[in-house]
Motif scaffolding. Structure first.
Motif, PDB file in Angstrom:
ATOM      1  N   ARG A 220      47.194 -10.818-107.389  1.00 55.00           N
ATOM      2  CA  ARG A 220      45.925 -10.286-107.864  1.00 55.00           C
ATOM      3  C   ARG A 220      45.688 -10.643-109.334  1.00 55.00           C
ATOM      4  O   ARG A 220      46.625 -10.931-110.088  1.00 55.00           O
ATOM      5  CB  ARG A 220      45.898  -8.763-107.689  1.00 55.00           C
ATOM      6  CG  ARG A 220      45.993  -8.300-106.233  1.00 55.00           C
ATOM      7  CD  ARG A 220      46.123  -6.787-106.146  1.00 55.00           C
ATOM      8  NE  ARG A 220      44.980  -6.100-106.717  1.00 55.00           N
ATOM      9  CZ  ARG A 220      43.848  -5.853-106.063  1.00 55.00           C
ATOM     10  NH1 ARG A 220      43.721  -6.226-104.803  1.00 55.00           N
ATOM     11  NH2 ARG A 220      42.859  -5.213-106.656  1.00 55.00           N
ATOM     12  N   ASP A 221      44.408 -10.592-109.711  1.00 51.26           N
ATOM     13  CA  ASP A 221      43.987 -10.750-111.116  1.00 51.26           C
ATOM     14  C   ASP A 221      44.437 -12.085-111.718  1.00 51.26           C
ATOM     15  O   ASP A 221      44.820 -12.154-112.884  1.00 51.26           O
ATOM     16  CB  ASP A 221      44.523  -9.594-111.971  1.00 51.26           C
ATOM     17  CG  ASP A 221      44.085  -8.240-111.467  1.00 51.26           C
ATOM     18  OD1 ASP A 221      42.975  -8.150-110.912  1.00 51.26           O
ATOM     19  OD2 ASP A 221      44.849  -7.267-111.612  1.00 51.26           O
ATOM     20  N   ILE A 222      44.378 -13.142-110.927  1.00 51.05           N
ATOM     21  CA  ILE A 222      44.792 -14.456-111.421  1.00 51.05           C
ATOM     22  C   ILE A 222      43.597 -15.191-112.033  1.00 51.05           C
ATOM     23  O   ILE A 222      43.510 -15.361-113.253  1.00 51.05           O
ATOM     24  CB  ILE A 222      45.431 -15.304-110.307  1.00 51.05           C
ATOM     25  CG1 ILE A 222      46.592 -14.550-109.669  1.00 51.05           C
ATOM     26  CG2 ILE A 222      45.895 -16.648-110.882  1.00 51.05           C
ATOM     27  CD1 ILE A 222      47.703 -14.193-110.626  1.00 51.05           C
ATOM     28  N   LEU A 223      42.642 -15.594-111.199  1.00 49.90           N
ATOM     29  CA  LEU A 223      41.425 -16.260-111.681  1.00 49.90           C
ATOM     30  C   LEU A 223      40.217 -15.329-111.657  1.00 49.90           C
ATOM     31  O   LEU A 223      39.218 -15.589-112.335  1.00 49.90           O
ATOM     32  CB  LEU A 223      41.124 -17.507-110.839  1.00 49.90           C
ATOM     33  CG  LEU A 223      42.137 -18.650-110.937  1.00 49.90           C
ATOM     34  CD1 LEU A 223      41.782 -19.762-109.947  1.00 49.90           C
ATOM     35  CD2 LEU A 223      42.191 -19.207-112.353  1.00 49.90           C
ATOM     36  N   ILE A 224      40.292 -14.297-110.832  1.00 51.37           N
ATOM     37  CA  ILE A 224      39.232 -13.291-110.751  1.00 51.37           C
ATOM     38  C   ILE A 224      39.879 -11.915-110.775  1.00 51.37           C
ATOM     39  O   ILE A 224      41.071 -11.789-110.454  1.00 51.37           O
ATOM     40  CB  ILE A 224      38.391 -13.440-109.458  1.00 51.37           C
ATOM     41  CG1 ILE A 224      39.301 -13.271-108.228  1.00 51.37           C
ATOM     42  CG2 ILE A 224      37.652 -14.765-109.434  1.00 51.37           C
ATOM     43  CD1 ILE A 224      38.540 -13.166-106.921  1.00 51.37           C
ATOM     44  N   PRO A 225      39.152 -10.869-111.154  1.00 49.38           N
ATOM     45  CA  PRO A 225      39.710  -9.519-111.032  1.00 49.38           C
ATOM     46  C   PRO A 225      39.965  -9.193-109.565  1.00 49.38           C
ATOM     47  O   PRO A 225      39.120  -9.470-108.697  1.00 49.38           O
ATOM     48  CB  PRO A 225      38.607  -8.633-111.613  1.00 49.38           C
ATOM     49  CG  PRO A 225      37.760  -9.545-112.442  1.00 49.38           C
ATOM     50  CD  PRO A 225      37.802 -10.870-111.752  1.00 49.38           C
ATOM     51  N   GLY A 226      41.115  -8.660-109.256  1.00 53.41           N
ATOM     52  CA  GLY A 226      41.422  -8.305-107.882  1.00 53.41           C
ATOM     53  C   GLY A 226      41.895  -9.508-107.083  1.00 53.41           C
ATOM     54  O   GLY A 226      42.497 -10.442-107.598  1.00 53.41           O
ATOM     55  N   SER A 227      41.587  -9.487-105.774  1.00 54.63           N
ATOM     56  CA  SER A 227      42.073 -10.517-104.859  1.00 54.63           C
ATOM     57  C   SER A 227      40.902 -11.241-104.190  1.00 54.63           C
ATOM     58  O   SER A 227      39.750 -10.846-104.331  1.00 54.63           O
ATOM     59  CB  SER A 227      42.967  -9.895-103.783  1.00 54.63           C
ATOM     60  OG  SER A 227      42.226  -8.927-103.037  1.00 54.63           O
ATOM     61  N   CYS A 228      41.224 -12.301-103.446  1.00 57.22           N
ATOM     62  CA  CYS A 228      40.215 -13.086-102.730  1.00 57.22           C
ATOM     63  C   CYS A 228      40.697 -13.321-101.306  1.00 57.22           C
ATOM     64  O   CYS A 228      41.827 -13.782-101.096  1.00 57.22           O
ATOM     65  CB  CYS A 228      39.979 -14.424-103.439  1.00 57.22           C
ATOM     66  SG  CYS A 228      38.765 -15.492-102.624  1.00 57.22           S
ATOM     67  N   ARG A 229      39.842 -13.030-100.334  1.00 56.18           N
ATOM     68  CA  ARG A 229      40.224 -13.176 -98.920  1.00 56.18           C
ATOM     69  C   ARG A 229      39.910 -14.574 -98.398  1.00 56.18           C
ATOM     70  O   ARG A 229      40.698 -15.169 -97.657  1.00 56.18           O
ATOM     71  CB  ARG A 229      39.479 -12.122 -98.094  1.00 56.18           C
ATOM     72  CG  ARG A 229      39.450 -12.395 -96.591  1.00 56.18           C
ATOM     73  CD  ARG A 229      40.777 -12.120 -95.916  1.00 56.18           C
ATOM     74  NE  ARG A 229      40.822 -12.649 -94.548  1.00 56.18           N
ATOM     75  CZ  ARG A 229      40.313 -12.039 -93.486  1.00 56.18           C
ATOM     76  NH1 ARG A 229      39.706 -10.866 -93.623  1.00 56.18           N
ATOM     77  NH2 ARG A 229      40.413 -12.584 -92.291  1.00 56.18           N
ATOM     78  N   TRP A 230      38.738 -15.127 -98.758  1.00 59.60           N
ATOM     79  CA  TRP A 230      38.263 -16.369 -98.140  1.00 59.60           C
ATOM     80  C   TRP A 230      38.284 -17.544 -99.111  1.00 59.60           C
ATOM     81  O   TRP A 230      37.996 -17.392-100.303  1.00 59.60           O
ATOM     82  CB  TRP A 230      36.842 -16.179 -97.602  1.00 59.60           C
ATOM     83  CG  TRP A 230      36.825 -15.440 -96.300  1.00 59.60           C
ATOM     84  CD1 TRP A 230      36.644 -14.106 -96.114  1.00 59.60           C
ATOM     85  CD2 TRP A 230      37.038 -16.000 -95.006  1.00 59.60           C
ATOM     86  NE1 TRP A 230      36.720 -13.783 -94.784  1.00 59.60           N
ATOM     87  CE2 TRP A 230      36.953 -14.930 -94.074  1.00 59.60           C
ATOM     88  CE3 TRP A 230      37.275 -17.291 -94.535  1.00 59.60           C
ATOM     89  CZ2 TRP A 230      37.113 -15.120 -92.710  1.00 59.60           C
ATOM     90  CZ3 TRP A 230      37.432 -17.475 -93.163  1.00 59.60           C
ATOM     91  CH2 TRP A 230      37.350 -16.402 -92.263  1.00 59.60           C
ATOM     92  N   TYR A 231      38.576 -18.736 -98.548  1.00 57.39           N
ATOM     93  CA  TYR A 231      38.629 -19.975 -99.320  1.00 57.39           C
ATOM     94  C   TYR A 231      37.873 -21.059 -98.558  1.00 57.39           C
ATOM     95  O   TYR A 231      38.091 -21.250 -97.354  1.00 57.39           O
ATOM     96  CB  TYR A 231      40.087 -20.409 -99.558  1.00 57.39           C
ATOM     97  CG  TYR A 231      40.840 -19.386-100.371  1.00 57.39           C
ATOM     98  CD1 TYR A 231      40.972 -19.542-101.750  1.00 57.39           C
ATOM     99  CD2 TYR A 231      41.383 -18.243 -99.778  1.00 57.39           C
ATOM    100  CE1 TYR A 231      41.627 -18.579-102.509  1.00 57.39           C
ATOM    101  CE2 TYR A 231      42.035 -17.280-100.526  1.00 57.39           C
ATOM    102  CZ  TYR A 231      42.150 -17.455-101.890  1.00 57.39           C
ATOM    103  OH  TYR A 231      42.781 -16.504-102.645  1.00 57.39           O
ATOM    104  N   ALA A 232      36.975 -21.735 -99.254  1.00 56.58           N
ATOM    105  CA  ALA A 232      36.216 -22.825 -98.645  1.00 56.58           C
ATOM    106  C   ALA A 232      37.082 -24.080 -98.648  1.00 56.58           C
ATOM    107  O   ALA A 232      37.527 -24.543 -99.698  1.00 56.58           O
ATOM    108  CB  ALA A 232      34.919 -23.071 -99.409  1.00 56.58           C
ATOM    109  N   LYS A 233      37.319 -24.615 -97.477  1.00 55.71           N
ATOM    110  CA  LYS A 233      38.130 -25.820 -97.334  1.00 55.71           C
ATOM    111  C   LYS A 233      37.218 -27.034 -97.474  1.00 55.71           C
ATOM    112  O   LYS A 233      36.232 -27.164 -96.754  1.00 55.71           O
ATOM    113  CB  LYS A 233      38.817 -25.821 -95.974  1.00 55.71           C
ATOM    114  CG  LYS A 233      39.714 -27.024 -95.721  1.00 55.71           C
ATOM    115  CD  LYS A 233      40.292 -26.954 -94.314  1.00 55.71           C
ATOM    116  CE  LYS A 233      41.119 -28.187 -94.008  1.00 55.71           C
ATOM    117  NZ  LYS A 233      41.593 -28.183 -92.598  1.00 55.71           N
ATOM    118  N   SER A 234      37.533 -27.922 -98.411  1.00 59.36           N
ATOM    119  CA  SER A 234      36.709 -29.117 -98.606  1.00 59.36           C
ATOM    120  C   SER A 234      37.608 -30.324 -98.751  1.00 59.36           C
ATOM    121  O   SER A 234      38.839 -30.215 -98.764  1.00 59.36           O
ATOM    122  CB  SER A 234      35.810 -28.959 -99.843  1.00 59.36           C
ATOM    123  OG  SER A 234      36.590 -28.876-101.018  1.00 59.36           O
ATOM    124  N   SER A 235      36.981 -31.506 -98.863  1.00 54.96           N
ATOM    125  CA  SER A 235      37.739 -32.753 -98.922  1.00 54.96           C
ATOM    126  C   SER A 235      38.760 -32.710-100.038  1.00 54.96           C
ATOM    127  O   SER A 235      38.528 -32.119-101.100  1.00 54.96           O
ATOM    128  CB  SER A 235      36.785 -33.926 -99.137  1.00 54.96           C
ATOM    129  OG  SER A 235      35.889 -34.021 -98.046  1.00 54.96           O
TER     130      SER A 235
END
Length: 513
Positions: free
Chosen positions: A85-100
């Motif tokens: 948690r609190d690495i690049l944003i406050p709190g956590s992140c559930r979803w990640y957009a997969k791209s090339s």
């Protein structure tokens, strides 16, 4: 407008006024976005690492935060995926957009926290609609269904309650209730993984629907529309969907496809609206059909900076001269810039890889000119994708042909110290004479690009381009072999390397062997 559309549009009038304020308040709006980002950053490890607080000025932010590509943020993103948690944003992140992917990775995983999804991506989709309705008050948008064609979901369980998928599929899965109610096909169908089965299911669902709008990438939407015609036996799409009025398109240039769409959809009231929604954030919307370019959207929690393309070297460390980036209020019309984005998604001074030119600065409108890696500059010609798309469109018009896909790369004659561009083009309607098409294409490139023209002068540096016709379906088979068939995956149009072109030519040779 019909009654339904008129009632919904009443809610948008305040938002329209806010967008119209971009013209007079661009700098203030952008600095407000930076202040919001800094307030979040001071609660993160990244912010503490770079001494960033809500009281920092733009100069503080720019001097303390390095310009970054995915390679630089990858380690922090991987920590977030593992649940830290609190690495690049406050709190956590559930979803990640997969791209090339990058040179070292097959895929990139771009954080898409809910705040960013709501305040940037969904706001962009809403604004595209509100601006369209402002420009076309005769619309009956909310009396019809909107056909959305996105990427295959193929959700990947990344562990620690983290998941990844195409951005378009993430948007569909979390779409607000009003959008879901207005959309076809069903969520279940849109989130199917295998592209061939998904296309058949979409066609079965939408063929009898009252479709009034389309949203998607031009190349893949074209495939779907032709499947609909085959399924229904109709002569054109206007027969299938007489209420169809607009196509919101993005991802690749529409110019090579314009004539083919006008043939598929012969309605005189059909409109085409460009949007620019990258995995990293929603960037711009075509706001005025009489003006060239898309309006840069300034209040989505994104702070923009721009780097002259000649200052970018993604193979170097640092990527560019630290003094090269400039804020929005210092850009000049007509220059090629690479975009840096700082977003609510946790990317800061991030080089997204797209290049743009400003067509106006009051308000700020842009056109996409290509990618920092997708251009040809092997001989000093600086050929951008925007040049290639326009030249392809003109050559198609002059020769009464239609191009389905294309790619190009340099060919070196080392013993002569010269070269040429090798083009591989797949036609949906081939020209009567390929040599004429090649000649017109070469002439148009010279008209559009003075550097290309100079190198072509008397064949001093560049010889005439060489054109090879690709067999039908070659580019899609190539994408299929790479596991990138369908949705938002794109053909690389131009490259300084021959890697993609030689792979495609190799497939032709294997077929002919």
């Amino acid at each position: 407008m019909d009654l339904k559309t008129k009632l919904v549009y009443q809610w948008a009038k305040m938002r329209i006024r806010a967008i119209e304020s971009y013209r007079d308040n661009a700098r203030e709006i952008q600095l407000k976005q930076l202040k919001r980002l800094l307030g979040r950053l001071e609660r993160t490890e990244f912010g503490r690492r770079h001494a960033l607080t809500r009281n920092c000025s733009y100069h503080d932010f720019a001097s303390r935060t390095p310009v970054q590509s995915y390679e630089e943020v990858k380690a922090d993103v991987e920590r977030m995926i593992r649940g830290e948690r609190d690495i690049l944003i406050p709190g956590s992140c559930r979803w990640y957009a997969k791209s090339s992917g990058t040179t070292n990775d097959k895929s990139k995983y771009i954080p898409v926290p809910y705040t960013h999804l709501h305040d940037c991506h969904y706001r962009g989709g809403g604004d595209a609609l509100w601006l369209y309705l402002r420009n076309y008050p005769d619309s009956r948008f909310f009396s019809t269904k909107g056909l959305v064609l996105g990427g295959s979901h193929a959700p990947i369980d990344l562990g620690s309650n983290s998941s990844a998928g195409d951005l378009s599929a993430i948007l569909v899965q979390h779409m607000p209730a009003l959008g879901a109610l207005m959309r076809v096909p069903s969520t279940k169908t849109l989130l199917m993984d295998e592209w061939g089965a998904k296309m058949k299911a979409i066609v079965r669902e939408v063929a009898s629907a009252k479709v009034g709008s389309l949203s998607g990438v031009p190349s893949w939407m074209m495939v779907m529309l032709k499947e609909v015609l085959d399924y229904t036996g109709a002569d054109n799409i206007s027969e299938v969907w007489p209420s169809l009025e607009v196509f919101f398109h993005g991802g690749i240039s529409f110019e090579p496809y314009r004539e083919a769409y006008q043939e598929l959809i012969p309605s005189t009231t059909m409109r085409y609206e460009e949007t620019y929604n990258a995995s990293e954030g929603f960037v711009a919307i075509q706001d005025d059909p009489s003006q060239r370019g898309m309006l840069l959207m300034l209040d989505y929690g994104t702070f923009y900076e721009f780097v002259p393309v000649e200052a970018i070297d993604e193979s170097a460390d640092p990527i560019c001269d630290p003094t090269a980036p400039i804020p929005l209020w210092e850009v000049e019309p007509g220059k090629n810039y690479a975009i840096l984005m700082s977003t609510l998604g946790g990317l800061y001074r991030y080089l997204i890889g797209d290049t743009v030119q400003f067509t106006s600065i009051n308000p700020y409108r842009i056109i996409i000119t290509g990618r920092t890696k997708h251009f040809i500059n092997a001989f000093g010609e600086e050929l951008m994708v925007a040049n290639a798309d326009r030249a392809i469109a003109r050559a198609s018009y002059e020769t009464k042909s239609k191009v389905a896909e294309y790619t190009a790369a340099p060919h070196f004659f080392h013993d002569e110290g010269k070269g040429r561009h090798d083009w591989l083009i797949e036609f949906s309607t081939p020209p009567a004479d390929i040599d004429t098409f090649a000649r017109v294409l070469d002439e148009e490139l010279q008209k559009l690009n003075s550097d290309y023209e100079a190198k072509r002068y008397m064949d001093m540096t560049l010889k005439p381009l060489a054109l090879q016709v690709a067999p039908s379906g070659l580019f899609h088979r190539w994408l299929d072999e790479k596991g990138k068939l369908g949705g938002q995956h794109k053909i690389p149009r131009l490259a300084n390397s021959r890697k993609h072109l030689d792979e495609l030519l190799g497939m032709i040779s294997q077929t002919n062997a």
